[in-house]
Design an enzyme around this catalytic site. Structure first.
Site, short mmCIF file in Angstrom:
data_model
loop_
_atom_site.label_atom_id
_atom_site.label_comp_id
_atom_site.label_asym_id
_atom_site.label_seq_id
_atom_site.Cartn_x
_atom_site.Cartn_y
_atom_site.Cartn_z
N SER A 45 6.13 5.92 -1.44
CA SER A 45 7.39 5.29 -1.85
C SER A 45 8.20 4.77 -0.68
O SER A 45 9.43 4.64 -0.76
CB SER A 45 8.24 6.27 -2.68
OG SER A 45 7.53 6.73 -3.81
N ARG A 46 7.53 4.48 0.42
CA ARG A 46 8.17 3.95 1.63
C ARG A 46 9.14 4.94 2.27
O ARG A 46 9.97 4.57 3.10
CB ARG A 46 8.90 2.62 1.33
CG ARG A 46 7.98 1.47 0.97
CD ARG A 46 7.08 1.11 2.17
NE ARG A 46 6.27 -0.07 1.94
CZ ARG A 46 5.00 -0.05 1.56
NH1 ARG A 46 4.40 1.10 1.32
NH2 ARG A 46 4.32 -1.16 1.41
N LEU A 47 9.03 6.22 1.92
CA LEU A 47 9.87 7.26 2.53
C LEU A 47 9.10 7.87 3.70
O LEU A 47 8.74 9.04 3.71
CB LEU A 47 10.26 8.32 1.50
CG LEU A 47 11.09 7.79 0.32
CD1 LEU A 47 11.41 8.92 -0.66
CD2 LEU A 47 12.39 7.14 0.82
N LYS A 70 0.87 -1.18 0.00
CA LYS A 70 0.00 0.00 0.00
C LYS A 70 0.90 1.22 0.00
O LYS A 70 1.89 1.27 0.74
CB LYS A 70 -0.89 -0.01 1.25
CG LYS A 70 -1.70 1.26 1.46
CD LYS A 70 -2.53 1.16 2.71
CE LYS A 70 -3.18 2.50 3.08
NZ LYS A 70 -4.10 2.99 2.05
#
Length: 214
Positions: free
Chosen positions: A191-193, A10
């Site tokens: 973006s998993r940042l 997600k």
């Protein structure tokens, strides 16, 4: 590898979290987030994982319910003879995790643990429904039992014993307070940042805030 599981993902896009926005006091920041979780009508927003370990480092974790918090720490109630109760008696350190998926937020807390006062345990115990108070007597938490029927039989016995009487708080049941030395606020980002802000308690009882890499 199961590709069905591996492909689950997600992208988090709801909000960000900046050093400018957060309160310098982590308890006030937690209260702000917790009130937002309540306002969002999340299912059991006070549910939290608590991780404990034996003195030799064997970990265990389970879900419990937060029942109070203030600048002294985060309180839950349990059977002191349970596995977590025994582990915390021998190694009074714990970690908590709140996961509010709908808000794309996580809070991690770690610190030492101590029992709350007798009066605090009494106050909460006597606020519970009668059957919940009986349950504290019925269940020898974490012990092996032969069947469900054993619990049901013990419930009947205690219902009879305390019929038309006040149900006292067992000495082995009460509150524990996690007194944090670190509190991390995590906000999911694209973006998993992700945004991660860590509050660390200093020797003068003030808190410093650092951003962690995701």
């Amino acid at each position: 590898m199961d590709r069905t599981i591996a492909d689950l993902r997600k992208d988090y896009t709801l909000e960000g979290l900046s050093e400018i926005e957060v309160d310098p006091n982590p308890f006030i920041q937690f209260k702000r987030w917790f009130e937002q979780a309540l306002a969002a009508q999340l299912p059991e927003p006070n549910a939290m994982t608590i991780a404990t370990s034996t003195p030799d480092g064997q970990p265990s974790a389970r879900m419990v319910l937060l029942k109070d918090f203030d600048e002294r720490g985060f309180v839950f109630f349990t059977n002191y003879n349970s596995r977590k109760g025994q582990e915390l008696a021998e190694n009074p350190q714990a970690a908590l995790v709140f996961w509010w998926a709908e808000l794309e937020r996580q809070v991690r807390i770690s610190g030492r643990v101590e029992k709350v006062s007798e009066s605090e345990s009494d106050y909460y115990f006597y606020s519970r429904p009668a059957n919940s108070r009986l349950g504290a007597w019925v269940s020898n938490q974490s012990e092996i039992i032969p069947s469900r029927e054993v619990l049901e039989q013990r419930m009947q016995e205690f219902q009879h014993k305390y019929e038309n009487q006040e149900i006292p708080r067992p000495a082995h049941w009460g509150g524990l307070r996690v007194i944090p030395s670190e509190i991390e606020f995590w906000q999911g980002r694209s973006s998993r940042l992700h945004d991660r802000l860590l509050y660390t308690l200093l020797n003068d009882d003030s808190w410093e805030i650092h951003r962690l890499s995701p």
